[in-house]
Each structure stands twice: as C-alpha cells, then as structure tokens.
Design an enzyme around this catalytic site. Structure first.
Site, PDB file in Angstrom:
ATOM      1  CE  LYS A  76      -3.858   1.862   2.794  1.00  0.00           C
ATOM      2  NZ  LYS A  76      -4.757   1.533   3.922  1.00  0.00           N
ATOM      3  CB  SER A 151      -8.142   3.300   3.072  1.00  0.00           C
ATOM      4  OG  SER A 151      -7.256   2.637   3.959  1.00  0.00           O
ATOM      5  CB  SER A 175      -8.211   0.172   5.689  1.00  0.00           C
ATOM      6  OG  SER A 175      -8.921   1.363   5.614  1.00  0.00           O
TER       7      SER A 175
HETATM    8  N1  GLN Z   1     -13.021   3.269   6.560  1.00  0.00           N
HETATM    9  C1  GLN Z   1     -12.362   3.573   7.796  1.00  0.00           C
HETATM   10  C2  GLN Z   1     -12.010   5.036   7.860  1.00  0.00           C
HETATM   11  O1  GLN Z   1     -12.220   5.701   6.880  1.00  0.00           O
HETATM   12  C3  GLN Z   1     -11.181   2.692   7.983  1.00  0.00           C
HETATM   13  C4  GLN Z   1      -9.931   3.219   7.448  1.00  0.00           C
HETATM   14  C5  GLN Z   1      -8.754   2.355   7.721  1.00  0.00           C
HETATM   15  O2  GLN Z   1      -8.871   1.266   8.277  1.00  0.00           O
HETATM   16  N2  GLN Z   1      -7.598   2.871   7.375  1.00  0.00           N
HETATM   17  O3  GLN Z   1     -11.525   5.508   8.836  1.00  0.00           O
END
Ligand code: GLN
Length: 480
Positions: A76, A151, A175
C-alpha cells in the site's frame, strides 16, 4: 501466464525449475502495465523488483530457499520503502521519497519476497471505497462499475486482478478486511502490537496495524510469521515471541471451539439479507461439526461508529499536523508569510475528506469540547474493551459479517460521508479493542455477482486460533 495463489505451489514449481522468479516478475509487470484504465498500482518498482528476483533466482540455483522466496508482493502506498516514492495517495506527499524502509517491508525482503510496486488507496488511509485518492479511484476488477473497498482498495484489487500474490495494507478501522470482503480475498488485521508500525504513515496511531492480503489462510499465516514480532523502532510492538503460525494453526485445527455471535449484529437493520443468511448457515455448519456456537448479548453496536470517528479524527488531526510544507512533500511556494505558507500548503495539499477529519479531530480536542467528546469516547472505548475481554473469558472467537453489503457502485456514496462511515460498523470493533480479526470469502451475491466476506475475531495474540477457525469455515463452505 503463471498466476500463483499459493506459496507452497510457487515453491514446488521454483524447485522443479518450472518457473523462475525473474520470468514471473516480468509477467506480473507486463500484466500490471496492461491495466491502463484502472489505477490499482501507482507505481511499479520495475528496477528493484527485477534486481530482487535475479538475486533470488541465483540463490535458488544454489538450492537456497527462504520462507518467502519469490513471493511477489504489492505494498500500500503508505508503507515506506527506501529510495521509493510514498505518497499516502495524497498530493501533499506527491514527490516524497522514503529515506528508510518500514520494518514489515524489510522483513518481507529479508525473507525472499519481491516488492513489485505500490498500490493506490484512500488518501492517508481515510475512506472505505478508494475514491478519496488524489490519483484516481480504483475500480473493482470483478466488476468495473463498483468500488474495490478501502482504504487499501488497490491492495485488494491487485489480488483480485491477479497482479501479484500477496499485498500489505493497513487497517485502522477495517481498511484491510473491508476491501478483502469486496474483492473476494483473505484480509488479516493482527493484534495491535503484533506487527511493527515503523515506516507505516500514521493515521490514528492507537488503531493502526499493518494488514495482510492473500488468497488463502496458510499464506497469511506464513507472511505473519515473517513480519510479526518485536522491533526496537516501535515501542508499541509487543515482545511476545512469534510462533510458526502455519504449524500452530494446523495443529489445533481439529479442536472444537466455542464461538460467540451477536444477535444484535445479525439482526441489524442495514445488513444485507444474503450476508445474514450466509452467517446463519455458517453458524449451523459449525454446530453440526461439533463446535459450540452461541448468541451473546452485545448492546454497544450503536456506539461503535461515533466513538471510532471521534478518536481516530482526534489522533489524525495530531498526526497530520506534521505536513506543513516545511518538513515533507508539497509546499506552496508563492506565500508571502510563514502563516500563509502553512495555510495554503495544507489547503491545497490535502483532499476534502482528510481536511474534514482534521477539522473534526481538532474540534473534539479543543479546550471547550475535549471532555464532552474525546474523554467520553475514551471511556466508551474502555467499556468496549472490558465487554469484549469478558466474552473471551468464555469463548474462543466471535463471528460477524465483515461488511453490511457487497461492494457498491463508484460514486454511489460520495456525497454522503456519513453513509460511507457506516460501512465500517462491523470492522472498527477489532481496532477499538486491539484484537485480531480476519475477513475470509464467504460467498457471492445472487443480485450482483460480487463477493462478500465473513469476519472472525479472537482475543489478543490468538492469531493461530483465528487461522484455525477460518480454515475450518472455508473447508465447511466448500463442502456445502
Ligand atoms: N473506513 C475507515 C475510515 O475511513 C477505515 C480506514 C482504515 O482502516 N484505514 O476511517
């Protein structure tokens, strides 16, 4: 074109000279480059990947194998890799080149893995659809009209499109697990403190964990054994010894487990009916197989999202203050004063969602509201922790959906941030409590043909149990 989905198979073929690492890497590079209209990868590390593959080929020629020799991995775009660009999918870090390598990536390389490139994601890992990237939205390779989740959307998509064999993402509130669910692969978030966060660009430090995407349980266990464990560079990384997860989970796989589920979750309003049925089926299958699966009262569901978004935005507002145009990345050069430079740099450099969260976080930490929001949310986090720890006194695991629905269409939720936040309802719990959780493929929707996952959670540092139960469920699913 070879497309490997299993480290053991790869190693057998490498040993039998059916394939070389270099030819494999070349094939993957070609395939990634052919994905012209889908920005799954932000960059292919062609030169370093080929250097690595040549080195591994030479070792193999001499009969030397490391645990992950030849494993082609994407990372990532929020994991530092020395000499390579790392942007967190943000404009503010557009030209940032890492000056050191994150511990997890270094351990992968030391174990023989090949880092093929960096994958797209939501800016600073904030989002659930990969639409918040400054470099374009990733499309779900299984159906281009849909999001891959976020994400770590690019990481999940890189597996769904068979562009590599595994990927590292990060999981602050789901994410890794949510995109894994949307893309039909395995996504693991380990216990907080199991994997060093050194070199992971921080979003909410008390929630962040590096996570692993694979096609199967055994590969996730192998990779975790390599990257987990104490690190002098991360004081929050546990000293607890790292077992050989594959051996350990296989040795306990035939045990009978005690598993809890929350009727409140399974009956919750937003849960898609097919996913609900699939969970119910899994419960029945497990019971028929001799496991004890019982309902447990859980009345805190409605607090998860508010508490998560108060605490993570607070931590994010503090973490992201370092991007000020002075130290890293983008700087607004035409400013007349220092203050103007700060303001313009951050206003131009950050995207809308990141700015929204910095504002929210600054608000909940401000003098007048600190106790009402931040302190209160911390108290709820403690209550949650105690509640879940009590459950693990009696149960080995908790079974939950990963997401309320399958992937949604690109653009469908972009104008309503709250709708998107609700995507995280089942995943944030594990981060809030610091326990490990995994999403495994559970089925495909009859409505849109897209996959969905099922989530298993265990107590801290019980990853072997997590793998054992997951493998069991996958096996039962196959024999359905
Ligand atoms: N969707 C969650 C957020 O926007 C999780 C993000 C993540 O795990 N980095 O915070």
């Amino acid at each position: 074109m070879y497309s490997y989905k299993d480290i053991d198979q790869l190693h057998t073929d490498l040993k039998n000279k059916k394939v070389t690492c270099t030819s494999l890497v070349q094939q993957y590079i070609q395939k990634i480059k052919s994905q012209k209209d889908n920005p799954i990868f932000l960059e292919v590390f062609e030169k370093s990947a080929l250097e690595q593959s040549q080195k591994i080929d030479e070792e193999i020629a001499q009969g030397k194998f490391r645990p992950l020799s030849g494993l082609v991995v994407s990372i990532k775009d929020n994991l530092c890799y020395k000499g390579h660009t790392c942007t967190a999918a943000s404009k503010i870090l557009q030209n940032f080149v890492s000056t050191y390598t994150s511990t997890a990536v270094q351990r992968l390389i030391d174990a023989g893995a090949i880092i093929i490139g960096r994958t797209n994601c939501d800016e600073f890992a904030m989002g659930s659809s990969n639409e918040n990237s400054a470099y374009g939205a990733v499309k779900n390779p299984l159906n281009n009209e849909y999001v891959p989740g976020g994400s770590s959307g690019g990481s999940a998509a890189s597996l769904a499109a068979e562009l590599c064999m595994a990927s590292l993402g990060s999981d602050t509130g789901g994410s890794v697990r949510q995109p894994a669910s949307f893309c039909g692969v395995v996504g693991l978030k380990s216990t907080y403190g199991r994997i060093s966060r050194w070199g992971l660009i921080a979003y909410a430090s008390s929630f962040d964990q590096i996570g692993i995407f694979t096609y199967n349980i055994s590969d996730a266990a192998k990779i975790l054994s390599v990257i987990a464990g104490a690190d002098n560079f991360d004081a929050t990384c546990a000293e607890i010894p790292v077992p050989d997860y594959v051996n350990e989970y296989k040795s306990i796989k035939q045990q009978k487990f005690k598993i809890a589920y929350f009727p409140e979750v399974i009956e919750s309003e937003g849960l898609n009916i097919e996913i609900k049925k699939s969970i119910e089926n899994t419960i029945e299958q497990l019971k028929a197989n001799g496991h004890i699966v019982e309902p447990v009262q859980f009345s805190l569901l409605k607090y998860l999202i508010p508490v998560y978004y108060v605490l993570t935005t607070a931590e994010a507002s503090s973490n992201l203050s370092r991007y000020d145009g002075v130290r890293y990345g983008y700087r607004y050069k035409e400013a007349q004063t220092l203050e103007e430079m700060y303001k313009k740099t951050r206003s131009i450099g950050f995207g809308t969602e990141v700015k929204r969260r910095i504002l929210l976080g600054t608000f909940v930490l401000s003098v007048g509201y600190y106790d009402a929001y931040y302190t209160k949310a911390q108290k709820v986090r403690r209550i949650l922790y105690n509640t879940i720890k009590d459950i693990f006194k009696k149960y080995d695991a908790i079974l939950m959906p990963t997401t309320p629905s399958t992937a949604f269409k690109i653009g469908q939720k972009t104008d309503d941030p709250l709708k998107l936040y609700l995507e995280d309802i089942y995943t944030v719990l594990a981060n809030m409590v610091g326990i490990p959780a995994i999403s495994i493929p559970a089925g495909k929707s009859k409505e849109n043909g897209l996959p969905y996952g099922i989530q298993i959670l265990t107590d801290s540092f019980q990853e072997s149990k997590l793998f054992a139960i997951s493998d069991k469920i996958l096996e039962l699913n196959q024999h359905k």
